[in-house]
Motif scaffolding. Structure first.
Motif, PDB file in Angstrom:
ATOM      1  N   ALA A  84     -56.291 -17.540  32.106  1.00  0.00           N
ATOM      2  CA  ALA A  84     -56.107 -17.968  33.562  1.00  0.00           C
ATOM      3  C   ALA A  84     -57.224 -17.219  34.183  1.00  0.00           C
ATOM      4  O   ALA A  84     -57.826 -17.843  35.211  1.00  0.00           O
TER       5      ALA A  84
ATOM      6  N   ALA B  23     -52.220 -15.680  27.863  1.00  0.00           N
ATOM      7  CA  ALA B  23     -52.672 -16.818  29.068  1.00  0.00           C
ATOM      8  C   ALA B  23     -53.293 -16.129  30.108  1.00  0.00           C
ATOM      9  O   ALA B  23     -53.885 -16.837  30.759  1.00  0.00           O
TER      10      ALA B  23
ATOM     11  N   ILE C 225     -52.092 -22.609  38.980  1.00  0.00           N
ATOM     12  CA  ILE C 225     -51.338 -22.971  37.595  1.00  0.00           C
ATOM     13  C   ILE C 225     -50.021 -23.347  37.963  1.00  0.00           C
ATOM     14  O   ILE C 225     -49.152 -22.704  38.689  1.00  0.00           O
TER      15      ILE C 225
ATOM     16  N   ARG D   7     -53.469 -26.942  35.694  1.00  0.00           N
ATOM     17  CA  ARG D   7     -52.754 -27.220  34.468  1.00  0.00           C
ATOM     18  C   ARG D   7     -51.429 -26.639  34.407  1.00  0.00           C
ATOM     19  O   ARG D   7     -51.363 -25.633  35.223  1.00  0.00           O
TER      20      ARG D   7
ATOM     21  N   THR E 191     -51.238 -22.855  26.068  1.00  0.00           N
ATOM     22  CA  THR E 191     -50.657 -21.280  26.268  1.00  0.00           C
ATOM     23  C   THR E 191     -49.185 -21.408  25.517  1.00  0.00           C
ATOM     24  O   THR E 191     -48.519 -22.306  25.417  1.00  0.00           O
TER      25      THR E 191
ATOM     26  N   LEU F 205     -57.160 -22.612  33.400  1.00  0.00           N
ATOM     27  CA  LEU F 205     -55.816 -23.309  33.755  1.00  0.00           C
ATOM     28  C   LEU F 205     -55.711 -23.762  35.058  1.00  0.00           C
ATOM     29  O   LEU F 205     -54.557 -24.084  35.261  1.00  0.00           O
TER      30      LEU F 205
ATOM     31  N   ALA G  70     -48.759 -24.460  32.420  1.00  0.00           N
ATOM     32  CA  ALA G  70     -49.020 -23.161  31.314  1.00  0.00           C
ATOM     33  C   ALA G  70     -47.770 -22.285  31.306  1.00  0.00           C
ATOM     34  O   ALA G  70     -46.610 -22.439  32.010  1.00  0.00           O
TER      35      ALA G  70
END
Length: 377
Positions: free
Chosen positions: A167, A163, A193, A175, A209, A172, A177
């Protein structure tokens, strides 16, 4: 006089460091939170499946990408092994450069192709790109390739600390996650994020993720269900020994605690008592069980798992991946051979391995390993 002053200064520094270290340990929580994970509603499950629908092909193309210098063992091998045995998609392992991919903390594999070879063969890109944790989450070549694949319409899935790689591509931003419990604070350093707790899998507008290492198991089964339906996912789940695979997760159960820290310190300081444990690399070996076993033993801080074979040639795994032996040997000393578990279904192989670690090094080390793998026991 000068020597005496220096000696007292040294004693003072040691005492200060011990006091700081003791205070730090004292302030750590004594044990992780207990309790059951919150249930996932059927509406949320259906929304996750809908969000992961193959974007291009009826039989999707799945690329698992890693940097050659070190990508996480289970993150890389488990999605491949589960998805390949399901036979609902074409699954390829990739390296950013030619040659083998060295995995950490154990194993070495020969990927199917480089990212350049993949691009030449599939100019329209993959349907899914799975990104494992990597020793460098800022590798420019990997980041650019992942962004390019997203630009071609691929759904990008960051497994565990993969992840953080995703990122760093910017995919991301804006979004929701999640990631491995140990890296949540690093994820939260990206202000765009939105971290989601209590979910092993989070999907948001073409980017997914997962939490820690073993979350790639339910993630892969969720993809199987998305592509081929519930009945197929149930059959694969039975094959790997897993009863459930929804996104339920109790984040508070996985955190840095005093027992975790003390086990890490004690096992690290016991440098005179290290073991190299040999696992025979046989033809058609189950790559998922092998990955979980080698990963678990190599996270004890007391042992390191390696593979051996009579010759240097790569062995082809159950699902067609070429795995390179770490050592050339006809056999391995019995005392340095972990209890056989590679022939068990993967979930049972991991349970058996944690029990063997408990018997060999004690329950704290077994819990320490399970915590690193983010595996509920």
């Amino acid at each position: 006089m000068i020597l005496r002053i220096l000696a007292w200064c040294g004693v003072g520094c040691v005492a200060l460091l011990a006091a700081i270290g003791g205070t730090w340990l004292f302030l750590l929580p004594g044990s992780p939170a207990q309790g059951t994970a919150p249930a996932i509603s059927r509406d949320e499950i259906e929304a996750t499946l809908a969000a992961l629908k193959p974007p291009k092909r009826n039989r999707p193309l799945i690329a698992i990408v890693g940097i050659n210098e070190m990508s996480e063992t289970t993150d890389y091998l488990m999605p491949y092994g589960i998805l390949a045995r399901a036979d609902v998609a074409d699954v390829l392992t990739l390296g950013t450069q030619p040659g083998p991919v060295a995995l950490y903390p154990a194993l070495k594999v020969q990927p199917h192709a480089t990212i350049a070879e993949f691009d030449a063969a599939h100019p329209d890109g993959a349907d899914y790109v799975i990104v494992p944790a990597m020793s460098r989450d800022d590798d420019a070549v990997a980041l650019q390739w992942i962004k390019d694949q997203a630009g071609k319409g691929a759904i990008v899935i960051g497994v565990c600390v993969g992840a953080m790689v995703v990122a760093n591509t910017g995919l991301l931003d804006g979004r929701r996650a999640t990631t491995h419990w140990y890296s949540v604070r690093d994820l939260q350093k990206h202000p765009a994020i939105r971290y989601v707790a209590d979910r092993r899998l989070v999907v948001d507008r073409g980017v997914a993720t997962t939490t820690g290492i073993t979350a790639s198991m339910p993630m892969a089964l969720t993809l199987v269900e998305t592509i081929a339906g519930r009945a197929k996912a149930l059959a694969v789940a039975r094959d790997i020994g897993l009863a459930e695979w929804d996104a339920r997760h109790r984040s508070e159960a996985f955190r840095f605690t005093r027992p975790f820290a003390l086990t890490a310190i004690a096992n690290t300081l016991a440098f005179w008592n290290r073991e190299q444990l040999g696992i025979a690399l046989t033809p058609d070996i189950d790559e998922v069980s092998l990955a979980l076993i080698a990963d678990a033993w190599s996270r004890t801080y007391r042992s390191h798992a390696l593979t051996f074979a009579a010759t240097a040639e790569a062995r082809t795994s159950r699902s067609g991946l070429r795995i390179l032996p770490d050592r050339i040997a006809a056999d391995w000393p019995a005392k340095q051979t972990p209890p056989a578990a590679v022939d068990l279904p993967p979930a049972r192989a991991l349970d058996q391995t944690l029990q063997s670690i408990d018997a060999r090094y004690g329950p704290r080390t077994a819990d320490f390993v399970a915590m690193q793998l983010e595996y509920p026991r």
